[in-house]
Write an enzyme that holds these catalytic residues in place. Sequence first.
Site, PDB file in Angstrom:
ATOM      1  N   GLY A   1       4.999  -7.467   3.276  1.00 38.23           N
ATOM      2  CA  GLY A   1       4.652  -8.739   2.339  1.00 38.23           C
ATOM      3  C   GLY A   1       6.271  -8.278   1.585  1.00 38.23           C
ATOM      4  O   GLY A   1       6.610  -9.842   0.863  1.00 38.23           O
ATOM      5  N   SER A   2       5.968  -7.591   1.111  1.00 41.92           N
ATOM      6  CA  SER A   2       7.379  -7.196  -0.241  1.00 41.92           C
ATOM      7  C   SER A   2       8.165  -7.560   0.861  1.00 41.92           C
ATOM      8  O   SER A   2       9.650  -7.826   0.031  1.00 41.92           O
ATOM      9  CB  SER A   2       7.345  -5.473  -0.349  1.00 41.92           C
ATOM     10  OG  SER A   2       6.019  -4.883  -0.641  1.00 41.92           O
TER      11      SER A   2
ATOM     12  N   ARG B   1      -5.349  -3.874  10.205  1.00 36.84           N
ATOM     13  CA  ARG B   1      -5.630  -5.042  10.529  1.00 36.84           C
ATOM     14  C   ARG B   1      -5.342  -5.326  11.752  1.00 36.84           C
ATOM     15  O   ARG B   1      -6.251  -6.490  12.215  1.00 36.84           O
ATOM     16  CB  ARG B   1      -5.848  -5.138   9.277  1.00 36.84           C
ATOM     17  CG  ARG B   1      -6.791  -4.694   8.118  1.00 36.84           C
ATOM     18  CD  ARG B   1      -6.863  -5.235   6.559  1.00 36.84           C
ATOM     19  NE  ARG B   1      -7.059  -4.400   5.784  1.00 36.84           N
ATOM     20  CZ  ARG B   1      -7.031  -4.592   4.510  1.00 36.84           C
ATOM     21  NH1 ARG B   1      -6.802  -5.780   4.537  1.00 36.84           N
ATOM     22  NH2 ARG B   1      -7.383  -3.875   3.613  1.00 36.84           N
TER      23      ARG B   1
ATOM     24  N   GLY C   1       6.287  -3.622   2.195  1.00 31.22           N
ATOM     25  CA  GLY C   1       6.019  -4.153   4.230  1.00 31.22           C
ATOM     26  C   GLY C   1       6.484  -4.895   4.221  1.00 31.22           C
ATOM     27  O   GLY C   1       7.101  -5.732   3.505  1.00 31.22           O
TER      28      GLY C   1
ATOM     29  N   ASP D   1       1.111   1.338   9.243  1.00 26.19           N
ATOM     30  CA  ASP D   1       0.973   0.160  10.948  1.00 26.19           C
ATOM     31  C   ASP D   1       1.780   0.190  11.740  1.00 26.19           C
ATOM     32  O   ASP D   1       1.525   0.434  12.461  1.00 26.19           O
ATOM     33  CB  ASP D   1       0.250  -0.893  10.204  1.00 26.19           C
ATOM     34  CG  ASP D   1      -0.850  -0.724   9.842  1.00 26.19           C
ATOM     35  OD1 ASP D   1      -1.615   0.545   9.173  1.00 26.19           O
ATOM     36  OD2 ASP D   1      -1.140  -1.320   8.732  1.00 26.19           O
TER      37      ASP D   1
ATOM     38  N   GLY E   1       1.033  -1.650   0.025  1.00 25.26           N
ATOM     39  CA  GLY E   1       0.163  -0.184  -0.177  1.00 25.26           C
ATOM     40  C   GLY E   1       1.106   1.607  -0.117  1.00 25.26           C
ATOM     41  O   GLY E   1       2.012   1.302   0.499  1.00 25.26           O
TER      42      GLY E   1
END
Lengths: 344, 344, 344, 344
Positions: free
Chosen positions: A104-105, A172, A102, A128, A10
């Site tokens: 994931g990356s 989240r 983030g 976050d 994001g």
Amino acid sequence: MRVGILTGGGDCPGLNAVIRAAVRKGERHYGDELVGFLDAWDGVRDRRTTPLSVESMRGMLPRGGTVLGTRRGSPFETDDGVEHVKQSMSDFGLDGLIVIGGNGSLSIACRLHAEHGIPIVGVPKTIDNDIEGTDLTFGFTTAVQIATDAIDRLHTTAESHDRVMVVEVMGRHTGWIATHAGIAGGATAVLIPEIPFDISELCERLTRRHERGRFASIVVVAEGAEPAAGTLEMEEKVYDRFGHVVLGGVATRIAHAIAEQTGFETRVVQLGHVQRGGTPTAFDRVLSTRFGVAAIDAVHAQEWGKMTVLRGENIELEDLTVAVGKTRTVDMELFDGVASHFFA
Amino acid sequence: MRVGILTGGGDCPGLNAVIRAAVRKGERHYGDELVGFLDAWDGVRDRRTTPLSVESMRGMLPRGGTVLGTRRGSPFETDDGVEHVKQSMSDFGLDGLIVIGGNGSLSIACRLHAEHGIPIVGVPKTIDNDIEGTDLTFGFTTAVQIATDAIDRLHTTAESHDRVMVVEVMGRHTGWIATHAGIAGGATAVLIPEIPFDISELCERLTRRHERGRFASIVVVAEGAEPAAGTLEMEEKVYDRFGHVVLGGVATRIAHAIAEQTGFETRVVQLGHVQRGGTPTAFDRVLSTRFGVAAIDAVHAQEWGKMTVLRGENIELEDLTVAVGKTRTVDMELFDGVASHFFA
Amino acid sequence: MRVGILTGGGDCPGLNAVIRAAVRKGERHYGDELVGFLDAWDGVRDRRTTPLSVESMRGMLPRGGTVLGTRRGSPFETDDGVEHVKQSMSDFGLDGLIVIGGNGSLSIACRLHAEHGIPIVGVPKTIDNDIEGTDLTFGFTTAVQIATDAIDRLHTTAESHDRVMVVEVMGRHTGWIATHAGIAGGATAVLIPEIPFDISELCERLTRRHERGRFASIVVVAEGAEPAAGTLEMEEKVYDRFGHVVLGGVATRIAHAIAEQTGFETRVVQLGHVQRGGTPTAFDRVLSTRFGVAAIDAVHAQEWGKMTVLRGENIELEDLTVAVGKTRTVDMELFDGVASHFFA
Amino acid sequence: MRVGILTGGGDCPGLNAVIRAAVRKGERHYGDELVGFLDAWDGVRDRRTTPLSVESMRGMLPRGGTVLGTRRGSPFETDDGVEHVKQSMSDFGLDGLIVIGGNGSLSIACRLHAEHGIPIVGVPKTIDNDIEGTDLTFGFTTAVQIATDAIDRLHTTAESHDRVMVVEVMGRHTGWIATHAGIAGGATAVLIPEIPFDISELCERLTRRHERGRFASIVVVAEGAEPAAGTLEMEEKVYDRFGHVVLGGVATRIAHAIAEQTGFETRVVQLGHVQRGGTPTAFDRVLSTRFGVAAIDAVHAQEWGKMTVLRGENIELEDLTVAVGKTRTVDMELFDGVASHFFA
């Protein structure tokens, strides 16, 4: 050296500042040539790039978002994805790759380095603040500031109408934004994913406040907050095609429950994407700039498989493995230190 | 316990948040009674106080300044000053005193504790960020944000008119605000007290920029910056009765020198007191709140002669002696890391 | 004179500034005594009041909301409501009443004056700017500024992710906020209640933009916008107990339709109550102050049944009947002047 | 048609929005080609231009300053200046010229049209709001907002230290910014060029405030304010080479006089160029956009010698002669309406 850069996941305030910093030090100090891949791993696969230079990055420091674009895919999703990464680096003659992203990356970057020997340096990125290994991530103080400004505004409405305002903020998996914005905004209660909430306990607290003559309350809720088992029946979540909750959002459910159980006039505000766009705070601009400098330095030191982190006042390097597969949850000393005395 | 609080030195965003936090945890958790001394040590001497309670501090979290007022005097300036402190604490039945202040106030607090056994806990406060022992002081990110916002605005004027804008920011002894605001604002040069500046070198740099077609420049100057010996004749400073420079300010002198040596149109902006007033950033509100909680906890732990500090992500206690008589100067790794590649 | 004041309807930035201005001129210039009724007509009925003075209103100029509280009820809802108003004015010895409110409150004020001879002066209030008779209402530029700041932030996310962002702003009956924020924020399209929208036409426009290489779009939607008959099946609206739409909101519906018809990644942001709280813009503070002065002047001129209005640069008085039962819709010259060239 | 545009005089928030609007409507609606002259009349003389298009103006709406650059010179300063204007318009095949500027530029435009038949349309521009013929100029609400934000911040410092803060705002000939920011910021006194001030009267007012227990005061001073004859000896002004006052500024003089006559601690803040740079308010973006649209419409209607003006809610055209040689001073009804009750 020739160095590639991409931004994944994001968008986040400060991405452009990281890129600009790496480019400035790279070009001016090391004489590097910098190449930006467009739209994260999609651009690596499709060989879509843009040249990056001091000149092309001029004016980008205060700009939110990322000039490189970003997407959420991964080279591990397809059979030839990793091969594309290798071939792409070879096609563009790259000596190293800076991946700003983030959880994931960074996991992708870690595997590409560990399993395939690709020379990668990571820069942790998330509003976050939930990446393990670094005290803070850039974008976080910006998101907190935006949420706090909103809460400041909502106080006057809450007080004029004697209302409970339930404010849903991003987060989240962790409640960093909720906790900081809740403290900074003077919230009555803060609900975070780390601690399943008890709606009855919350309603009792609001009722006791009313009995003391405090008719206005702000309840800050992280989007990932969940009720303790059996305490609040959640509506079934309805997702849109992009995986976003359009019905059954936790803040709306909480607001209804508060209204039902207490009878107090209650309203919901979902801050949403406003929290992640726009110009970074000065703090995030400095942190981003330092991360960008450290990343290009790490490339030249061939510190592959590392990522830049903040430790106290210093920027250091840390193994990517430290971050992979983990989620840094809210410091309970911080939360408990204020929760019982402030959120009430 | 009965606990006194005072705020000393210049005002600073976050003071009210510290007071509020100490009062909330003190009253709710410990059952303390809190007493505020008005106008720093003047109020101690004159027995001018105000009761502090959760109720009286309501709404104060986002407010700049200090509800207790502040002054710059010291009990050591008069013969009976220390006696007044002791007597005042006895008169009000105080078991401890929280002193929120800068280098000056913390030195006073340190001596009062060390030499006279007065039970004191300190909270470091300065927008200048130059107190030894803590990673950051509250108020600093607010001052940097205000300065950065101003620099953002000045860029467009500089570019529209092809001007050099010289921006003077606070920092008599250290260049923390200048360095951070300079990095965050994308300044061309940053002049700080830690490094005597060479005006000719600066002018050459500006000239080279012009030759590359960059006609607009922002030069950020800390008010305490000084020329290297013999390189720039400063006008004699003229002070007003409060010790403020009204003539011979360094930014004005620099701007004149730039105009003379380069011929470029040059303007000065002195941000002044705007940097220290008004609502704190969310970051400073959280840090202030944590310091306030830690201070009242320290009182109950009888950690006299200590002050609250930030270390990485944690709030800790440190001896007041660590801060006394020292000035924490700008991290040269930070400054050099960006100076040569960014300020140019 | 003794003068009562109340604030009715939804809260609005500038209410406190109006009260403060009326109180300052009343007390200082006319020697009035001012009495505030709490919670609008509820306070009139229940005789709940607070004394208002220059002293009590100190510091209230920049504060959002209303120190008097506000509610949505009406004295005409009950049989003895009007009698309560008369009796209350008599009980408190009031010579006149200043009613600060929107369409609803002004209609009540108008009837109380016209049918029952109650000496009332009105001050028009709405963030929606849809009151007939005045060029602008206070609170409007604040709401527009907040919405514009949000749109500024959303642009960077839209561009980084190649997304369509659908932003819902306030405006149930008129599109003033949507139009101004849309122009100020550089929106691609603005949908307002005054003009039923055609979703296919909108999708075509977005598709043409994509074909020109513009992958990011901001669509601003007033909450009261509606599709042209037969062009888009709306989900049935689900209301909460306070009459707020929780499902079937127009922006969510539009976003889904866009995603379905174009395949573009689309997100929704509902700004909600953030738009009506917090400190007013400087413009609204000045307008509110002028309205407050004009209101107390009108009381002394016994201009009953009138309201304060802005005409060009001047504050004037206008019959309350001018506003009653009407809704001032968006100036089509303004909308059309920009719609075809900007929203595209 | 082929249309030229230039921006003259000091920079002003909203200039880019005017250009963008004229370009968008010109290119899209009329099929015009737009040419921008760089650095005002200098670019006309030197044939320095840049093509303007919807594409090139993308993202410029929120940007302060002017992409065309600006200078203060005039074609009437040299013998061949007017000839250059004619020749330049012929060289570039221009059918009309849009001049966006203040009193100076509009006078030039007026003469060029009246005496030399050059097809010109004017757009009034000044942060000072002192152009005759229009209710408001763009940039003004931005300057007022920035000054008001600063005053908001200074209140807390004034109150914490019991100080008088003297704030100098822009306005060499008129007190519009001072009056609006003074009202919006809750100033104790506002000194404007329209009304020579009496320092003794001001000091008495401040003293009476102190006697009432109000120890903090904000005095807003327009840079062009002057003492009534014989009431305050001004230091001789010292100008820098660009005509700016570096010594003898009115605010500094006033602060010294206050400190001497009252003994109150007094500080000065000169907001300076920060007031004219950076992103425009939403209000100014809308006004600028409407002016830009009206200007290109006027070109096509061949309304030469006219300028765009705001009248109430409408944009109209007015003869340039209306503005030439005049200065619109502060509305005394506005000033007096608040001065005696608010400034005290």
